[in-house]
Design a protein around this motif. Structure first.
Motif, short mmCIF file in Angstrom:
data_model
loop_
_atom_site.label_atom_id
_atom_site.label_comp_id
_atom_site.label_asym_id
_atom_site.label_seq_id
_atom_site.Cartn_x
_atom_site.Cartn_y
_atom_site.Cartn_z
N LEU A 174 0.83 -1.21 0.00
CA LEU A 174 0.00 0.00 0.00
C LEU A 174 0.86 1.26 0.00
O LEU A 174 1.94 1.29 0.61
CB LEU A 174 -0.92 0.00 1.22
CG LEU A 174 -1.77 -1.27 1.42
CD1 LEU A 174 -2.53 -1.20 2.74
CD2 LEU A 174 -2.74 -1.45 0.26
N THR A 175 0.36 2.29 -0.67
CA THR A 175 1.09 3.55 -0.77
C THR A 175 0.39 4.70 -0.06
O THR A 175 1.02 5.51 0.61
CB THR A 175 1.29 3.94 -2.26
OG1 THR A 175 1.99 2.90 -2.93
CG2 THR A 175 2.07 5.24 -2.38
N HIS A 176 -0.93 4.77 -0.20
CA HIS A 176 -1.70 5.89 0.34
C HIS A 176 -2.24 5.62 1.74
O HIS A 176 -2.73 6.54 2.41
CB HIS A 176 -2.85 6.24 -0.60
CG HIS A 176 -2.40 6.51 -2.00
ND1 HIS A 176 -1.51 7.51 -2.32
CD2 HIS A 176 -2.70 5.89 -3.18
CE1 HIS A 176 -1.29 7.52 -3.63
NE2 HIS A 176 -1.99 6.55 -4.17
N VAL A 177 -2.18 4.37 2.18
CA VAL A 177 -2.51 4.00 3.55
C VAL A 177 -1.49 2.96 3.99
O VAL A 177 -0.63 2.55 3.21
CB VAL A 177 -3.94 3.40 3.67
CG1 VAL A 177 -4.99 4.45 3.36
CG2 VAL A 177 -4.10 2.20 2.75
N THR A 178 -1.57 2.53 5.23
CA THR A 178 -0.67 1.47 5.71
C THR A 178 -1.51 0.30 6.22
O THR A 178 -2.72 0.44 6.45
CB THR A 178 0.24 1.99 6.84
OG1 THR A 178 -0.55 2.37 7.97
CG2 THR A 178 1.06 3.18 6.37
N LEU A 179 -0.86 -0.82 6.40
CA LEU A 179 -1.57 -2.00 6.90
C LEU A 179 -2.08 -1.72 8.32
O LEU A 179 -1.32 -1.27 9.18
CB LEU A 179 -0.64 -3.22 6.90
CG LEU A 179 -0.26 -3.76 5.53
CD1 LEU A 179 0.82 -4.83 5.67
CD2 LEU A 179 -1.48 -4.34 4.81
N PRO A 180 -3.35 -1.99 8.58
CA PRO A 180 -3.92 -1.69 9.90
C PRO A 180 -3.47 -2.70 10.95
O PRO A 180 -3.10 -3.83 10.64
CB PRO A 180 -5.43 -1.79 9.65
CG PRO A 180 -5.54 -2.79 8.54
CD PRO A 180 -4.35 -2.55 7.65
N ARG A 181 -3.54 -2.27 12.19
CA ARG A 181 -3.27 -3.15 13.32
C ARG A 181 -4.60 -3.64 13.90
O ARG A 181 -5.57 -2.88 13.97
CB ARG A 181 -2.46 -2.39 14.37
CG ARG A 181 -1.07 -1.99 13.86
CD ARG A 181 -0.35 -1.08 14.84
NE ARG A 181 1.00 -0.78 14.39
CZ ARG A 181 1.82 0.08 15.01
NH1 ARG A 181 1.40 0.71 16.10
NH2 ARG A 181 3.03 0.30 14.54
N LEU A 182 -4.59 -4.86 14.35
CA LEU A 182 -5.84 -5.51 14.74
C LEU A 182 -6.30 -5.18 16.15
O LEU A 182 -7.50 -5.13 16.43
CB LEU A 182 -5.66 -7.03 14.60
CG LEU A 182 -6.88 -7.91 14.85
CD1 LEU A 182 -7.94 -7.65 13.79
CD2 LEU A 182 -6.48 -9.38 14.88
N GLY A 183 -5.35 -4.95 17.06
CA GLY A 183 -5.61 -4.92 18.50
C GLY A 183 -6.86 -4.20 18.96
O GLY A 183 -7.81 -4.81 19.47
N ALA A 184 -6.89 -2.87 18.80
CA ALA A 184 -8.01 -2.08 19.34
C ALA A 184 -9.32 -2.45 18.67
O ALA A 184 -10.37 -2.52 19.34
CB ALA A 184 -7.72 -0.59 19.15
N THR A 185 -9.29 -2.70 17.36
CA THR A 185 -10.51 -3.05 16.64
C THR A 185 -11.14 -4.32 17.20
O THR A 185 -12.35 -4.38 17.46
CB THR A 185 -10.21 -3.24 15.14
OG1 THR A 185 -9.58 -2.07 14.62
CG2 THR A 185 -11.48 -3.53 14.36
N GLN A 186 -10.33 -5.34 17.42
CA GLN A 186 -10.85 -6.61 17.92
C GLN A 186 -11.37 -6.47 19.35
O GLN A 186 -12.42 -7.03 19.70
CB GLN A 186 -9.78 -7.69 17.86
CG GLN A 186 -10.29 -9.08 18.18
CD GLN A 186 -9.23 -10.15 17.98
OE1 GLN A 186 -8.06 -9.95 18.31
NE2 GLN A 186 -9.64 -11.29 17.44
N VAL A 187 -10.66 -5.73 20.18
CA VAL A 187 -11.10 -5.54 21.56
C VAL A 187 -12.46 -4.85 21.60
O VAL A 187 -13.36 -5.25 22.35
CB VAL A 187 -10.05 -4.73 22.35
CG1 VAL A 187 -10.62 -4.30 23.71
CG2 VAL A 187 -8.78 -5.54 22.55
N ILE A 188 -12.62 -3.82 20.79
CA ILE A 188 -13.89 -3.08 20.75
C ILE A 188 -15.02 -3.98 20.28
O ILE A 188 -16.11 -4.01 20.86
CB ILE A 188 -13.76 -1.84 19.85
CG1 ILE A 188 -12.83 -0.82 20.50
CG2 ILE A 188 -15.14 -1.21 19.59
CD1 ILE A 188 -12.44 0.32 19.59
#
Length: 344
Positions: free
Chosen positions: A181-195
């Motif tokens: 990816l160039t315009h964004v970066t790979l997301p991290r899972l942690g907070a999303t999964q906890v929520i």
């Protein structure tokens, strides 16, 4: 190389405008933030007598504080153009908002474009970069987020600014055979999964449910939607908080794209959720690539043309909010001065 008279005049005007704006914002914060805190202290008896009324008033004041930030951008000519799904119909329901993160100005942009989305601004929680914890807004968010029932939770899954994480993300993508990816970066899972696991509506089998606007019976408590927000700046030049404060950039239109997902379409377990979240950011990459090439987001599938609308805020209302802040600051100053004279 010496400056021409016109260049010197332009530079002088920019510096003067920046100085005046900075001075106003310092005073604005010095009267607004303490007034917000003092109002909440004075309203503590109401919290015990009628907590619903107390939190409603707190939410109104919180919205007004964010409106002040919006006014800084409005005066400088910074506006928002909205694309994609209409989020207003679900503004009173619980949702998690995931946003791409390019600069500190992303937060200011969201403060502006969510002002006309019903009462959602009063009932939202921000999960943001740690640097904001040490600002006056961090204090307000701490009070608001710790004690209020969250209706919308806003987070940036990338875990940092694009310019800081892009190289690391691309290196990891090469090694792991993941999307480059160039315009964004790979997301991290942690907070999303906890929520999702903590706040998602649980059925008896442990899966997430709900997310149907046609539902008329009582709905499960918890998150009902995931709102995917993509922010795009002209010429891929993000705006930072300094730009909002000093206003040295010419009037700029920031473009915000929304896409809504019912919570029942979002997996919770680690591997499928990772794949789902990666796919959202691949889509963001495609959206941004199209925008930077054409100046517009692509139309939704099955449509020939994308529709956008300008998000506007009533300047008279902004003026009234600012006036209330300064009147409140003057009032609290006199009250505190009176008690100081009485006891000392």
């Amino acid at each position: 190389m010496a400056l021409t008279f016109e260049e010197a005049h332009r530079l002088g005007w920019t510096l003067l405008k920046a100085t005046v704006r900075f001075g106003f914002m310092v005073i604005n914060n010095l009267v607004a933030i303490p007034s917000y805190v003092l109002y909440l202290i004075a309203l503590q008896p109401l919290r015990w007598l009628d907590s619903r009324a107390f939190w409603h008033l707190e939410g109104v004041m919180f919205k007004w504080l964010l409106a002040m930030v919006s006014s800084w951008g409005t005066v400088a000519g910074y506006t928002v153009m909205e694309w994609g799904d209409d989020v207003k119909p679900i503004s009173e329901e619980e949702a998690m908002v995931i946003v791409n993160h390019q600069a500190t100005g992303d937060v200011c942009t969201l403060m502006m474009c969510l002002q006309d989305k019903g009462t959602v601004v009063q009932k939202m929680m921000w999960l943001m970069d740690h640097i904001f914890k040490y600002t006056n807004f961090g204090l307000v968010s701490l009070i608001h987020g710790d004690f209020f029932i969250r209706q919308w939770i806003v987070l940036f899954p990338e875990g940092g600014f694009l310019r800081k994480r892009r190289e690391t993300s691309q290196s990891f993508a090469r090694k792991s055979n993941l999307p480059y990816l160039t315009h964004v970066t790979l997301p991290r899972l942690g907070a999303t999964q906890v929520i999702l696991k903590t706040l998602g509506p649980q059925h008896e089998n442990g899966s997430l449910g709900a997310g149907d606007t046609s539902r008329t019976v009582s709905k499960p408590r918890g998150l009902q939607w995931v709102i995917d927000v993509t922010i795009a700046y002209p010429k891929a030049r993000p705006m930072d908080i300094q730009t909002w404060i000093f206003g040295y950039r010419p009037p700029t239109v920031t473009h915000v794209h929304y896409r809504i997902y019912p919570i029942k379409e979002v997996p919770v377990e680690t591997e499928p959720l990772t794949d789902w979240l990666y796919q959202r950011f691949v889509e963001k990459e495609e959206l941004l690539a199209h925008f930077y090439e054409t100046g517009a987001f692509p139309p939704p599938k099955g449509q020939k043309e994308a529709v956008s609308k300008e998000m506007t805020i009533d300047p008279v209302w902004l003026l009234l909010v600012q006036s209330f802040a300064f009147v409140s600051g003057y009032m609290w100053y006199n009250i505190l001065q009176y008690f100081y004279c009485c006891f000392f």
